[in-house]
Write a protein that holds these residues in place. Structure first.
Motif, mmCIF file in Angstrom:
data_model
loop_
_atom_site.group_PDB
_atom_site.id
_atom_site.type_symbol
_atom_site.label_atom_id
_atom_site.label_comp_id
_atom_site.label_asym_id
_atom_site.label_seq_id
_atom_site.Cartn_x
_atom_site.Cartn_y
_atom_site.Cartn_z
ATOM 1 N N PHE A 288 0.824 -1.203 0.000
ATOM 2 C CA PHE A 288 0.000 0.000 0.000
ATOM 3 C C PHE A 288 0.865 1.263 0.000
ATOM 4 N N ARG A 289 2.027 1.183 0.637
ATOM 5 C CA ARG A 289 2.962 2.317 0.593
ATOM 6 C C ARG A 289 3.403 2.572 -0.847
ATOM 7 N N GLN A 290 3.628 1.514 -1.587
ATOM 8 C CA GLN A 290 4.028 1.673 -2.981
ATOM 9 C C GLN A 290 2.926 2.347 -3.793
ATOM 10 N N LEU A 291 1.675 1.980 -3.514
ATOM 11 C CA LEU A 291 0.552 2.634 -4.182
ATOM 12 C C LEU A 291 0.473 4.111 -3.796
ATOM 13 N N PHE A 292 0.677 4.388 -2.508
ATOM 14 C CA PHE A 292 0.640 5.771 -2.032
ATOM 15 C C PHE A 292 1.678 6.631 -2.741
ATOM 16 N N LEU A 293 2.925 6.151 -2.808
ATOM 17 C CA LEU A 293 3.994 6.922 -3.434
ATOM 18 C C LEU A 293 3.746 7.099 -4.930
ATOM 19 N N HIS A 294 3.209 6.066 -5.566
ATOM 20 C CA HIS A 294 2.894 6.172 -6.992
ATOM 21 C C HIS A 294 1.802 7.210 -7.227
ATOM 22 N N GLU A 295 0.773 7.171 -6.417
ATOM 23 C CA GLU A 295 -0.346 8.091 -6.589
ATOM 24 C C GLU A 295 0.043 9.525 -6.238
ATOM 25 N N ALA A 296 0.830 9.698 -5.183
ATOM 26 C CA ALA A 296 1.213 11.041 -4.746
ATOM 27 C C ALA A 296 2.152 11.713 -5.740
ATOM 28 N N ASN A 297 3.050 10.938 -6.349
ATOM 29 C CA ASN A 297 3.950 11.455 -7.388
ATOM 30 C C ASN A 297 4.706 12.692 -6.902
ATOM 31 N N MET A 298 5.377 12.564 -5.762
ATOM 32 C CA MET A 298 6.082 13.692 -5.155
ATOM 33 C C MET A 298 7.234 13.169 -4.312
ATOM 34 N N GLN A 299 8.174 14.057 -3.998
ATOM 35 C CA GLN A 299 9.155 13.695 -2.978
ATOM 36 C C GLN A 299 8.443 13.715 -1.632
ATOM 37 N N PHE A 300 8.512 12.593 -0.935
ATOM 38 C CA PHE A 300 7.856 12.473 0.362
ATOM 39 C C PHE A 300 8.929 12.576 1.434
ATOM 40 N N VAL A 301 8.953 13.704 2.137
ATOM 41 C CA VAL A 301 10.079 13.995 3.025
ATOM 42 C C VAL A 301 10.109 13.104 4.260
ATOM 43 N N PHE A 302 9.006 12.408 4.544
ATOM 44 C CA PHE A 302 8.969 11.510 5.700
ATOM 45 C C PHE A 302 9.300 10.066 5.328
ATOM 46 N N ASN A 303 9.617 9.818 4.072
ATOM 47 C CA ASN A 303 9.774 8.442 3.607
ATOM 48 C C ASN A 303 10.827 7.666 4.392
ATOM 49 N N LYS A 304 11.922 8.328 4.741
ATOM 50 C CA LYS A 304 13.018 7.636 5.419
ATOM 51 C C LYS A 304 12.643 7.181 6.826
ATOM 52 N N CYS A 305 11.556 7.712 7.385
ATOM 53 C CA CYS A 305 11.137 7.288 8.727
ATOM 54 C C CYS A 305 10.900 5.784 8.780
ATOM 55 N N HIS A 306 10.342 5.234 7.703
ATOM 56 C CA HIS A 306 10.108 3.790 7.641
ATOM 57 C C HIS A 306 11.430 3.037 7.520
ATOM 58 N N ASN B 291 18.240 9.969 0.131
ATOM 59 C CA ASN B 291 17.655 9.114 1.166
ATOM 60 C C ASN B 291 16.141 9.272 1.275
ATOM 61 N N TYR B 292 15.518 9.789 0.222
ATOM 62 C CA TYR B 292 14.063 9.885 0.184
ATOM 63 C C TYR B 292 13.535 8.885 -0.840
ATOM 64 N N ASN B 293 12.263 8.944 -1.138
ATOM 65 C CA ASN B 293 11.689 7.957 -2.043
ATOM 66 C C ASN B 293 12.215 8.135 -3.463
ATOM 67 N N PHE B 294 12.489 7.004 -4.107
ATOM 68 C CA PHE B 294 12.927 6.992 -5.501
ATOM 69 C C PHE B 294 11.811 7.578 -6.370
ATOM 70 N N PRO B 295 12.148 8.410 -7.368
ATOM 71 C CA PRO B 295 13.479 8.694 -7.905
ATOM 72 C C PRO B 295 14.049 10.044 -7.462
ATOM 73 N N TYR B 296 13.623 10.563 -6.319
ATOM 74 C CA TYR B 296 13.941 11.948 -5.979
ATOM 75 C C TYR B 296 15.294 12.110 -5.288
ATOM 76 N N GLY B 297 15.882 13.277 -5.519
ATOM 77 C CA GLY B 297 17.084 13.699 -4.820
ATOM 78 C C GLY B 297 16.832 15.080 -4.237
ATOM 79 N N ASP B 298 17.184 15.272 -2.989
ATOM 80 C CA ASP B 298 16.898 16.508 -2.261
ATOM 81 C C ASP B 298 18.119 17.429 -2.309
ATOM 82 N N LEU B 299 18.001 18.539 -3.034
ATOM 83 C CA LEU B 299 19.128 19.447 -3.243
ATOM 84 C C LEU B 299 19.234 20.483 -2.126
ATOM 85 N N TYR B 300 20.458 20.905 -1.861
ATOM 86 C CA TYR B 300 20.702 21.968 -0.890
ATOM 87 C C TYR B 300 21.935 22.756 -1.320
#
Length: 253
Positions: free
Chosen positions: A16-34, A172-181
């Motif tokens: 269900f997490r995979q469905l959530f990430l697919h549907e949301a289509n965004m970098q999810f900043v809390f993803n690494k919590c899991h 370290n967030y959900n694929f395929p995103y990279g968090d720039l700084y």
């Protein structure tokens, strides 16, 4: 059928997490919590069938579990969200919600329970390519050194041999995103160095087969303008607030 929310394992709700990430289509900043074991997961049951899940973590301390940050029901049962969300709150005894406003399910639920939310970060997505001139600048990716994180790339920007900006990207967030700084010393600000560095990091992220994303403090106007000049646009906010109701730490049906 009986509706219930019960604590479960990550493996039980991973599909269900995979469905959530697919549907949301965004970098999810809390993803690494899991991934890091910072979260507890709860399954939403309808009779003997799991139809969704939620997750909590500690808003201030890793060992706490007082803040909801994720909630999802599969599309077939999405209309039941207003019934399951209060059950989830009571099952977890959560006192706060942390969420992204571009989360298609949690955001409309959260705003009904958190009337005084504060914005903790502005979220950005890549919107357009840029071709900012280098004006004698050189962008280098730094080699990995002992003790460096394996999921981070670091960069430096040079002008006439002098470092005028530094930055990087975290994977370290959900694929395929990279968090720039990035960071520009005070003496070198307002010269376009930050935007050029972000542009070049974006280029490297795409060549790596990833999608660049970014965040900044809501009060940091300079960083916001820098990201926008490099082709980013605002896509949401990270919010946090106190729940107007709280429940007991028990399974509810």
């Amino acid at each position: 059928m009986v509706k219930a929310v019960k604590k479960t394992s990550l493996s039980e709700i991973l599909r269900f997490r995979q469905l959530f990430l697919h549907e949301a289509n965004m970098q999810f900043v809390f993803n690494k919590c899991h991934d890091y074991g910072w979260a507890d997961e709860y399954a939403c049951w309808l009779g003997k069938t799991i139809i969704g899940y939620g997750a909590v973590w500690g808003q201030d301390r890793r060992e706490d579990r007082d803040a909801i940050f994720e909630f999802y029901l599969i599309n077939t049962y999405r209309e039941l969200a207003p019934l399951y969300f209060p059950l989830f709150i009571r099952a977890t005894a959560a006192t706060h919600i942390e969420w992204q406003t571009n989360d298609p399910l949690l955001h409309p639920l959260a705003i009904n329970y958190v009337p005084d939310a504060v914005t903790e970060a502005i979220l950005f997505e890549d919107h357009r390519s840029t071709d900012l001139p280098d004006t004698g600048l050189t962008c280098n990716r730094l080699p990995q050194e002992a003790g460096d994180r394996s999921d981070e790339w670091k960069f430096e920007l040079l002008h006439e041999g002098l470092i005028v900006a530094t930055g990087g990207v975290l994977f370290n967030y959900n694929f395929p995103y990279g968090d720039l700084y990035m960071e520009v010393p005070e003496a070198h600000r307002r010269k376009g160095y930050g935007s050029y560095l972000i542009q070049e990091i974006k280029r490297q992220v795409y060549l790596h087969g990833r999608v660049p994303a970014a965040r900044c403090n809501p009060d940091n106007t300079a960083s916001r303008k820098t990201l926008e000049k490099a082709g980013f646009r605002t896509c949401g906010e990270r919010k946090k607030g106190l729940l107007t109701i709280s429940g007991k730490a028990e399974n509810v049906s």
